[in-house]
Scaffold this active site. Sequence first.
Site, PDB file in Angstrom:
ATOM      1  N   CYS A 217      36.641 -35.241  26.079  1.00  0.00           N
ATOM      2  CA  CYS A 217      36.631 -34.645  24.734  1.00  0.00           C
ATOM      3  C   CYS A 217      37.800 -35.192  23.917  1.00  0.00           C
ATOM      4  O   CYS A 217      37.654 -35.538  22.746  1.00  0.00           O
ATOM      5  CB  CYS A 217      36.677 -33.132  24.822  1.00  0.00           C
ATOM      6  SG  CYS A 217      38.097 -32.468  25.707  1.00  0.00           S
TER       7      CYS A 217
ATOM      8  N   PRO B 173      36.037 -24.992  34.883  1.00  0.00           N
ATOM      9  CA  PRO B 173      36.616 -25.325  36.188  1.00  0.00           C
ATOM     10  C   PRO B 173      36.676 -26.839  36.445  1.00  0.00           C
ATOM     11  O   PRO B 173      37.597 -27.306  37.109  1.00  0.00           O
ATOM     12  CB  PRO B 173      35.683 -24.649  37.195  1.00  0.00           C
ATOM     13  CG  PRO B 173      34.566 -24.046  36.430  1.00  0.00           C
ATOM     14  CD  PRO B 173      34.877 -24.098  34.981  1.00  0.00           C
TER      15      PRO B 173
ATOM     16  N   ARG C 164      39.813 -27.992  34.785  1.00  0.00           N
ATOM     17  CA  ARG C 164      41.003 -27.378  35.388  1.00  0.00           C
ATOM     18  C   ARG C 164      41.342 -27.955  36.751  1.00  0.00           C
ATOM     19  O   ARG C 164      42.501 -28.165  37.067  1.00  0.00           O
ATOM     20  CB  ARG C 164      40.782 -25.874  35.527  1.00  0.00           C
ATOM     21  CG  ARG C 164      40.761 -25.186  34.207  1.00  0.00           C
ATOM     22  CD  ARG C 164      40.433 -23.721  34.331  1.00  0.00           C
ATOM     23  NE  ARG C 164      40.654 -23.111  33.041  1.00  0.00           N
ATOM     24  CZ  ARG C 164      41.837 -22.687  32.627  1.00  0.00           C
ATOM     25  NH1 ARG C 164      42.870 -22.733  33.432  1.00  0.00           N
ATOM     26  NH2 ARG C 164      41.985 -22.201  31.417  1.00  0.00           N
TER      27      ARG C 164
ATOM     28  N   ASN D 156      36.249 -28.932  21.409  1.00  0.00           N
ATOM     29  CA  ASN D 156      36.342 -29.931  22.478  1.00  0.00           C
ATOM     30  C   ASN D 156      35.006 -30.111  23.191  1.00  0.00           C
ATOM     31  O   ASN D 156      34.718 -31.189  23.689  1.00  0.00           O
ATOM     32  CB  ASN D 156      37.445 -29.546  23.474  1.00  0.00           C
ATOM     33  CG  ASN D 156      37.342 -28.111  23.951  1.00  0.00           C
ATOM     34  OD1 ASN D 156      37.133 -27.200  23.149  1.00  0.00           O
ATOM     35  ND2 ASN D 156      37.483 -27.894  25.238  1.00  0.00           N
TER      36      ASN D 156
ATOM     37  N   SER E 167      37.969 -22.502  26.686  1.00  0.00           N
ATOM     38  CA  SER E 167      36.988 -23.580  26.574  1.00  0.00           C
ATOM     39  C   SER E 167      37.164 -24.631  27.666  1.00  0.00           C
ATOM     40  O   SER E 167      36.435 -25.610  27.699  1.00  0.00           O
ATOM     41  CB  SER E 167      37.098 -24.240  25.195  1.00  0.00           C
ATOM     42  OG  SER E 167      38.292 -24.987  25.122  1.00  0.00           O
TER      43      SER E 167
ATOM     44  N   GLY F  26      23.478 -24.985  31.611  1.00  0.00           N
ATOM     45  CA  GLY F  26      24.671 -24.181  31.327  1.00  0.00           C
ATOM     46  C   GLY F  26      25.061 -24.281  29.862  1.00  0.00           C
ATOM     47  O   GLY F  26      24.243 -24.627  29.013  1.00  0.00           O
TER      48      GLY F  26
END
Lengths: 294, 340
Positions: free
Chosen positions: A123, A157, A160, A270, A154, A9
């Site tokens: 980060c 998921p 989050r 980040n 940025s 990814g």
Amino acid sequence: MRVAILGTGNIGTDLLEKLRRSDVLDVVMFAGVDPESPGLARARSYGVATSTDGVEAVLGLDPPADLVYEATSAAAHRANAPRFADAGLKALDLTPAKVGPPVVPAVSIDVAFGASNLNLTTCGGQATVPMVAAVSSAAEVEYAEIVSTVASLSAGPGTRQNIDEFTRTTASALETIGGAARGKAIIILNPADPPILMRNTVMCIVPGDADREAVAAAIARMAARVQGYVPGYRIAAGPEFDEVEGGRLKVSVFLEVTGAGDFLPPYAGNLDIMTAAAVAVGEQLAAEREPVAP
Amino acid sequence: MKVRLTDVTLRDGSHTVRHRFTVDDVVAVTTALADAGVPVVEISHGDGLGGSSLTYGFSLVDERELLEAAAPILRERGSKLAVLLIPGIGVATDLEAAAAIGATVARVATHCTEADIAEQHIARARALGFEAVGFLMMAHMVGPKELAEQAKIHEAAGAQVVYCTDSAGALMPSTVAERISALREALHPDTIIGFHAHNNLGLGVANTIKAIEEGARHVDASTRGLGAGAGNCATEVFVAVCDKLGWETGIDVMAIANAAEDVVAPIPDRLPSIDRSSLILGWAGVYSSFLLHAQRASARYGVSEADILLELARRRVVGGQEDMILDVAIELAARQGAGA
């Protein structure tokens, strides 16, 4: 040194771009599970060996990789970590799985030599722990608090859906690696368009008689050290010294992190600081393995 | 029509007193509010559970102590205790502590475009038996449709109530109406819609009335408007207006007017008002909590408060980015120095 990347990814692909520039790290496998991943196509175009067999491709390498970078998800790494351990493979985890001890290259590289599984904390931790460690080297840090602000675009998921992990993991790194007696971390997502650069504010409470010049010098030295592997790391303002309650001193540093723009956009400092730290750890491991002849 | 009011004097009003409420303040205010019939009282640091910090200001008294002081008073009088949590600042485990003390309403706040960062906290709140409320802050920064999309995320996570939160006091009756009706259309009929006003443009009460006309049934207010910026919709004024409109709040007009005047007004050094900086917050759309931080940064770095706030608006800074106030002040001071 032979390294493998698991995860094709955004993070895995950005890491691949950075590793291609390394003189000492050689990517021998770039493996994922999604045949449509643009990262895979890119790796193939560079002539890097690729696979869509995921973790099996990494475990099947002969000779084995000296270091596996895991850039999948926390759940995937939790499943893969014991398999890497059984196979005697050293793993550097870029997910929030926290299987092994955290490492911040500018501060705590020593931990990387002993452990078979390492993680990069967060980060925000990569950006701020070095500053707290710098202040700690010159004065006793009774309390450290950081605010990391990142562009909404940025924050994936993983961040989050588990934002508490960020605050907890970062706060703990401020203490264990940064040397603060007590740490607190705050994260804010900002949706502004165009996206904002990653910002970090670091505040430390130190005794009122702390040597301001020594603190400022330690901060400047540390910033240069981080810039050695994260070129977009910059002190935007500070250190500022303010007298606070109890005759103590508050030291504030305002940081900005611009990404190198390798695969991820420059605003995603980040994410860039994570892949850059991953490369720095790999290079220091390589240096340890093959000491330069006297 | 029945309207449920959550009084936020002891949470949003915490900004007005720089997070320095004492146990005595909390006991006196909670008693007066509950005696007047206020159904829900919110108590937390102004920036929510876990907000006590260098960035937002340290609490004089740990919020858990304040919650412990208020819980039995409210329980005896049949009122509910609410807490606020802003993910990224506080953590879900803060809710466990609040539940153990006796809080029964958990309000989980995110910026209006970042609803998904609250999913775990809303789910946790429900699992703990809280009435879960989603709080979409800075609601003026997105259009009605996008706000409704975000509200659905809170609803899907388990929120029984979703608030349109005008943190900057930048909405007007017409833009409140658009947002509330978009939420009403998008959400399940059983999901309750809430509205939280700030009075920076003098519209606190008017916007709250408008929200109710458009379908909101839960609203926030604070006595004497204690709260960030020019403060919130004033509880006592709102209750009097509802009484004249024939809307039921369950709150006695004279009792709440007395509570506001005799119990709450003497607490802060200064009561919120629409001064120049508060006006700028509403006009330019800046997070109301920035007000007192900008005042201090202005004094520390010798730059104008208005310039700081306008620059923050230009950068589209969101709630929680109080650290950027210092950053902006330092930069403005450097520019002034360079120009001198």
